[in-house]
Scaffold this motif. Structure first.
Motif, short mmCIF file in Angstrom:
data_model
loop_
_atom_site.label_atom_id
_atom_site.label_comp_id
_atom_site.label_asym_id
_atom_site.label_seq_id
_atom_site.Cartn_x
_atom_site.Cartn_y
_atom_site.Cartn_z
N LEU A 98 0.87 -1.20 -0.01
CA LEU A 98 -0.09 0.05 0.03
C LEU A 98 0.81 1.13 0.18
CD1 LEU A 98 -2.42 -1.07 2.94
CD2 LEU A 98 -2.94 -1.31 0.29
N THR A 99 0.40 2.47 -0.71
CA THR A 99 1.09 3.49 -0.26
C THR A 99 1.04 3.99 1.11
OG1 THR A 99 0.22 4.22 -2.34
CG2 THR A 99 0.81 6.31 -0.89
N SER A 100 2.03 4.24 1.60
CA SER A 100 2.67 4.62 2.97
C SER A 100 2.84 6.21 3.14
CB SER A 100 3.78 3.92 3.48
OG SER A 100 3.98 4.05 5.11
N TYR A 101 2.18 6.81 4.08
CA TYR A 101 2.35 8.45 4.18
C TYR A 101 3.18 8.57 5.47
CZ TYR A 101 -1.64 8.46 1.03
OH TYR A 101 -2.69 8.18 -0.09
N SER A 102 4.04 9.57 5.29
CA SER A 102 4.66 10.21 6.37
C SER A 102 3.73 10.93 7.28
CB SER A 102 5.93 11.23 5.77
OG SER A 102 6.71 10.39 5.19
N VAL A 103 3.95 10.56 8.77
CA VAL A 103 3.06 11.09 9.60
C VAL A 103 3.97 11.74 10.82
CG1 VAL A 103 0.78 10.06 8.93
CG2 VAL A 103 2.53 8.91 10.80
N VAL A 104 3.34 12.90 11.19
CA VAL A 104 4.01 13.41 12.31
C VAL A 104 2.73 14.14 13.46
CG1 VAL A 104 5.33 15.68 13.28
CG2 VAL A 104 6.06 14.37 11.12
N GLU A 105 2.90 13.62 14.49
CA GLU A 105 2.03 14.04 15.73
C GLU A 105 2.51 15.26 16.49
OE1 GLU A 105 -1.02 11.93 18.61
OE2 GLU A 105 0.83 10.69 17.91
N GLN A 106 1.90 16.37 16.37
CA GLN A 106 2.48 17.64 16.89
C GLN A 106 1.34 18.63 17.14
OE1 GLN A 106 6.24 19.21 15.23
NE2 GLN A 106 4.69 21.04 14.30
N ASP A 107 1.58 19.14 18.48
CA ASP A 107 0.46 20.17 18.71
C ASP A 107 -0.91 19.85 18.77
OD1 ASP A 107 2.71 22.05 18.95
OD2 ASP A 107 2.57 22.71 17.11
N SER A 108 -1.17 18.70 19.14
CA SER A 108 -2.36 18.00 19.25
C SER A 108 -2.87 17.39 18.10
CB SER A 108 -3.59 18.68 19.97
OG SER A 108 -3.98 19.57 19.08
N PHE A 109 -2.26 17.72 16.76
CA PHE A 109 -2.46 17.45 15.46
C PHE A 109 -1.73 16.13 15.05
CE2 PHE A 109 -3.57 22.05 14.61
CZ PHE A 109 -4.92 21.84 14.70
N VAL A 110 -2.52 15.54 13.96
CA VAL A 110 -1.74 14.36 13.28
C VAL A 110 -1.59 14.94 11.69
CG1 VAL A 110 -1.70 12.06 12.24
CG2 VAL A 110 -2.59 12.50 14.65
N TRP A 111 -0.35 15.36 11.50
CA TRP A 111 -0.20 15.96 10.17
C TRP A 111 0.34 14.76 9.35
CZ3 TRP A 111 -0.02 21.10 8.87
CH2 TRP A 111 -0.30 22.30 9.98
N VAL A 112 -0.08 15.00 7.98
CA VAL A 112 0.41 14.02 6.75
C VAL A 112 0.81 14.56 5.55
CG1 VAL A 112 -2.03 13.74 5.96
CG2 VAL A 112 -0.60 11.74 5.63
N TRP A 113 1.82 13.96 4.98
CA TRP A 113 2.67 14.58 3.87
C TRP A 113 1.70 13.99 2.78
CZ3 TRP A 113 6.09 18.07 2.62
CH2 TRP A 113 6.69 17.93 1.20
N ILE A 114 1.39 14.86 1.98
CA ILE A 114 0.75 14.53 0.84
C ILE A 114 1.54 14.74 -0.46
CG2 ILE A 114 -1.36 14.97 -0.70
CD1 ILE A 114 -2.10 13.39 1.74
N ALA A 115 2.07 13.77 -1.08
CA ALA A 115 3.26 14.07 -2.04
C ALA A 115 2.61 14.32 -3.44
CB ALA A 115 4.12 12.80 -2.09
N ASP A 116 3.15 14.95 -4.46
CA ASP A 116 3.03 15.20 -5.66
C ASP A 116 3.46 13.83 -6.55
OD1 ASP A 116 2.89 15.61 -8.36
OD2 ASP A 116 3.11 17.67 -8.46
N PRO A 117 2.86 12.90 -6.84
CA PRO A 117 3.28 11.56 -7.56
C PRO A 117 4.24 11.84 -8.84
CG PRO A 117 1.08 12.02 -7.99
CD PRO A 117 1.31 12.94 -7.12
N GLU A 118 4.04 13.03 -9.52
CA GLU A 118 4.89 13.40 -10.44
C GLU A 118 6.40 13.95 -10.27
OE1 GLU A 118 2.82 15.91 -13.55
OE2 GLU A 118 1.24 14.01 -13.59
N ARG A 119 6.14 14.51 -9.15
CA ARG A 119 7.35 15.50 -8.55
C ARG A 119 7.41 15.51 -7.10
NH1 ARG A 119 4.51 18.97 -11.51
NH2 ARG A 119 4.29 20.32 -9.77
N PRO A 120 7.62 14.26 -6.53
CA PRO A 120 7.60 13.92 -5.11
C PRO A 120 8.59 14.85 -4.48
CG PRO A 120 8.49 12.11 -6.01
CD PRO A 120 8.00 12.85 -7.30
N GLY A 121 8.25 15.50 -3.28
CA GLY A 121 9.21 16.27 -2.66
C GLY A 121 9.63 15.55 -1.34
N THR A 122 10.35 16.29 -0.30
CA THR A 122 10.88 15.67 0.77
C THR A 122 10.11 15.85 1.95
OG1 THR A 122 13.21 15.92 -0.04
CG2 THR A 122 12.97 15.57 2.44
N ALA A 123 9.52 15.02 2.71
CA ALA A 123 8.79 15.19 3.92
C ALA A 123 9.59 15.52 4.95
CB ALA A 123 7.67 13.99 4.02
#
Length: 353
Positions: A98-123
């Motif tokens: 499966l596609t796996s997503y980078s996640v960070v739990e910070q300041d009560s939020f769960v943040w997820v990195w949404i990549a551009d499949p054509e030009r993936p950046g650095t999470a």
């Protein structure tokens, strides 16, 4: 319509929403499955089995230790999204992941990195904007999340022009002075942040603040907005009785009441938005009645926006081509945000050989 910006961090949930139960939320058009490992870490992966695309959040799919078992045919996935077992054979296909997503739990939020499949950046987690008040021991906070059937750009516009408080939120947070007072707008193009400020020297105290702070009579009311596209909006709000001392040079401000109003603006799709809202305060600490009042009143205000933006989106969808939109001074922050978002969403230039 504001295009969805990718290669960005977005708030996907509150930490309290993610547990040992399978939890799904669509972010930027991508259905994502969230759950916590036995060690307490948040993991995120595509909410579609690679076999026949059955949603893994749908019962009878289930967690077994730190694996997800698909409730349709039993494909089983580890916390990294890699398939570890399939029915009827020992060999697991190499592409079964499966596609796996980078996640960070910070300041009560769960943040997820949404990549551009054509030009993936650095999470890079260091680029996530902060909202430290939300889990600070020095502040009390209430929060919630609502769904809006509109493009997320409409919510950005709404929050960067608070003059609408006078008309849409009268009786809660709106008073005549909000619409009457000019704004100042600044844009930090290097940091990509929009600042909008409105300082009212002598204003009515709306019920939202009079009932939570106990302040009666006229107030000075400062609204200092800081928007970091695409997701995080901060409203630094200062309330003080007229005549109270201004903040000291070192930043101390003992005669005022402060709230930090936080919104995370997360596209669900191009046509719908997750509206995460939070109110943190430095007064009436530990007072459950004040917390309940602020939570109920702020949700009422948010729902007034939800209704208005749902209506606005339907009107925009139905209008004929060629409509001309009029902007005035109060729109400077929203227009700056549109420009930044458009630049962030624009395709990268093709290198000239």
């Amino acid at each position: 319509m504001t295009a969805i910006v990718r290669n960005q961090w977005y708030v996907a949930a509150y930490g309290r929403e993610v547990s040992r139960e399978l939890f799904s939320r669509t972010i930027c058009g991508e259905p994502i499955l969230f759950w916590r490992t036995e060690g307490g870490e948040v993991t995120a992966m595509s909410d579609r089995c690679v076999h026949r695309r059955f949603p893994l959040s749908q019962s009878p799919s289930r967690l077994v230790d730190d694996t997800v078992v698909c409730g349709y045919h039993g494909f089983t996935y580890g916390a990294d999204g890699v398939c570890v077992a399939v029915p009827g054979q020992k060999r697991v296909p190499r592409t079964a992941r499966l596609t796996s997503y980078s996640v960070v739990e910070q300041d009560s939020f769960v943040w997820v990195w949404i990549a551009d499949p054509e030009r993936p950046g650095t999470a890079d987690p260091s680029t996530i904007p902060r909202a430290r008040w939300l889990d600070s021991p020095d502040w009390d906070a209430v929060s919630g999340v609502e769904h809006i059937d509109c493009n997320y750009g409409l919510l950005v516009d709404n929050l960067l022009d608070l003059s609408h408080e006078t008309y849409l939120h009268g009786g809660y947070i709106g008073t005549p002075e909000v619409a009457e007072t000019p704004i100042t707008t600044e844009v930090d193009d290097d940091a990509g942040i929009v600042y909008v400020s409105r300082h009212m020297d002598d204003a009515q105290c709306p019920p939202f603040y009079s009932k939570s702070t106990g302040v009666q009579g006229r107030i000075t009311r400062w609204q200092d907005i800081e928007y970091t596209p695409p997701c995080l909006y901060l409203l630094h709000s200062r309330i003080a009785p007229v005549g109270a001392a201004l903040p000291a040079d070192d930043g101390t401000d003992t005669e005022a009441f402060h709230t930090e109003i936080v919104y995370a603006i997360t596209p669900e799709t191009e046509h719908s938005t997750h509206d995460f809202w939070c109110v943190a305060r430095d007064f009436a600490r530990g007072d459950d009645e004040v917390s309940t009042f602020l939570a109920e009143n702020n949700r009422t205000v948010v729902m007034q926006d939800v209704v208005a933006l749902d209506v606005l989106q339907k009107a925009l969808d139905a209008e004929k081509a060629g409509y001309q939109e009029l902007s005035i001074n109060i729109d400077a922050g929203g227009l700056a945000a549109r420009r930044i978002l458009a630049a962030m969403a624009a395709p990268a230039p093709v290198p000239v050989s």
